[in-house]
Scaffold this active site. Sequence first.
Site, PDB file in Angstrom:
ATOM      1  N   ASP A  13       1.960  66.210  93.434  1.00 49.71           N
ATOM      2  CA  ASP A  13       2.853  66.719  92.377  1.00 49.71           C
ATOM      3  C   ASP A  13       4.190  67.201  92.926  1.00 49.71           C
ATOM      4  O   ASP A  13       4.851  68.053  92.333  1.00 49.71           O
ATOM      5  CB  ASP A  13       2.183  67.872  91.602  1.00 49.71           C
ATOM      6  N   GLY A  15       6.978  65.473  93.217  1.00 49.00           N
ATOM      7  CA  GLY A  15       8.145  64.847  92.595  1.00 49.00           C
ATOM      8  C   GLY A  15       8.504  63.520  93.231  1.00 49.00           C
ATOM      9  O   GLY A  15       9.671  63.117  93.239  1.00 49.00           O
ATOM     10  N   LYS A  16       7.498  62.829  93.753  1.00 46.54           N
ATOM     11  CA  LYS A  16       7.741  61.562  94.456  1.00 46.54           C
ATOM     12  C   LYS A  16       8.349  60.505  93.532  1.00 46.54           C
ATOM     13  O   LYS A  16       9.196  59.717  93.948  1.00 46.54           O
ATOM     14  CB  LYS A  16       6.425  61.056  95.063  1.00 46.54           C
ATOM     15  N   GLY A  40       0.343  60.942  88.641  1.00 46.53           N
ATOM     16  CA  GLY A  40       1.252  61.072  87.514  1.00 46.53           C
ATOM     17  C   GLY A  40       2.660  61.222  88.037  1.00 46.53           C
ATOM     18  O   GLY A  40       3.111  62.318  88.334  1.00 46.53           O
ATOM     19  N   HIS A  41       3.348  60.099  88.214  1.00 44.01           N
ATOM     20  CA  HIS A  41       4.701  60.140  88.762  1.00 44.01           C
ATOM     21  C   HIS A  41       5.693  60.229  87.610  1.00 44.01           C
ATOM     22  O   HIS A  41       5.835  59.304  86.816  1.00 44.01           O
ATOM     23  CB  HIS A  41       4.963  58.908  89.623  1.00 44.01           C
ATOM     24  N   THR A  42       6.365  61.375  87.516  1.00 41.90           N
ATOM     25  CA  THR A  42       7.263  61.652  86.403  1.00 41.90           C
ATOM     26  C   THR A  42       8.705  61.335  86.774  1.00 41.90           C
ATOM     27  O   THR A  42       9.217  61.790  87.799  1.00 41.90           O
ATOM     28  CB  THR A  42       7.149  63.125  85.979  1.00 41.90           C
ATOM     29  N   GLN A 222      -0.582  61.437  95.293  1.00 44.39           N
ATOM     30  CA  GLN A 222      -1.096  62.720  95.816  1.00 44.39           C
ATOM     31  C   GLN A 222      -0.230  63.221  96.989  1.00 44.39           C
ATOM     32  O   GLN A 222       0.947  62.939  97.038  1.00 44.39           O
ATOM     33  CB  GLN A 222      -2.576  62.614  96.206  1.00 44.39           C
ATOM     34  N   THR A 298      -0.899  64.026  84.363  1.00 43.88           N
ATOM     35  CA  THR A 298      -2.025  63.165  84.014  1.00 43.88           C
ATOM     36  C   THR A 298      -3.067  63.915  83.196  1.00 43.88           C
ATOM     37  O   THR A 298      -3.582  63.408  82.195  1.00 43.88           O
ATOM     38  CB  THR A 298      -2.686  62.591  85.284  1.00 43.88           C
TER      39      THR A 298
END
Length: 427
Positions: A13, A15-16, A40-42, A222, A298
């Site tokens: 989490d 910020g990748k 969950g890549h935002t 991750q 996610t």
Amino acid sequence: MAVDILIGLQWGDEGKGKIVDVLAPTYDIVARFQGGPNAGHTLEFEGTKHVLHQIPSGIFHPEIKNIIGNGVVLDPVVFRTELQKLQDRGVDATKNLYVSKKASLILPSHKVLDRVSEEALGSGKIGSTLKGIGPTYQDKIGRVGLRVGDILADDFRDRYNRLVERHRKTVEFYGQTLDISEQEEAFFEAVEQLRSLQLVDSEYMINEALQNGKRILAEGAQGALLDVDFGTYPFVTSSSTIVAGACTGLGVAPKHIGEVYGIFKAYCTRVGSGPFPTELLDEVGEEIRQAGREFGSTTGRPRRTGWVDLPTLKYSIMLNGVTQLNMMKADVLTEFDTIQVCTHYKLPSGEITDKVPHSLEEAGLQPVYETLPGWKVDLNKIESVDELPEAFNNYLQFLEKHLQVPITIVSVGPDRKSTLRREAVSA
């Protein structure tokens, strides 16, 4: 040319997705090398937030090829939904998306296995997202799993049934019943769509691109502290989240690795169970959570929050050979009068160390902090590194002195425009 790799240095989490989106225009290929729909890549741009789970974060650039590598575990149902959401936003991912035939398939029964095994742990739960990822990797290592290429075989349904029957016996061992009849229809519809996509021998595709001078960015899911070997075991994910995982997850030889971008937050978060030395269980932790919108993209679960932890960052940097650091969410700490930085641990014996012990759960381990002044300036309004406040620059330089790696990108807001490039030399 080389393969540059982007790695999360904390518990995920970090910020990748945003950084991949920012860096992507300088690359020809973006490739995802491990993990599954628990990611969950935002990405946020033009006022809209986009969340990707399995599709690489370069997908919004139509000129870039995006590859789902062999190290990924793919859920066809989630994948289908993800493609549809992109389509609804005017992005036809089928044109520049490629899927490795060697990527593993997540079956409906894998999700049931995930749930029943997690329930059986009782108070010792790992904190699984229950997406079926762990059981799928177990089948891969156990040499009984199904892969994307198998859906092209005439006897795919027979192979599927054999594996489900194997899962049925395991579920019955836990005293439960495997009933996936409702999920199977959606699964096979999604498999049918998957057959129509560009299924490739991605290891050849990537290595031929390297030979032809193409630039490749490898994207992980991750973070390094969730690596199955070097993370906070057993509270980890089921794959190799570090640079070495990019080699096995894409079929790339180590000699081809170039830059390694290490992503970390200006503070620290964790989802699920497991040790977290700098965790804040007070109003400060809640303030960080709310300011940083720290809820899983996610799962929606609230993330645990804490101050930045330099021993674990140094550990992750060492394992990955990080060449550049990218700091995310610096704007979240704007309102604090002082910032705490964990520089060492105090062990139960009284020893002070900056090394990560075998188990961070060791009773009595205490973080040792240094206090730095806050900057009290809204970083989100800053458009150039020259405008950064002195206190914030001092914070960056303090981290660089301890980490011995330059911080070259600073994110001061969620939008792709809120990204500052910085020249820095480690002490």
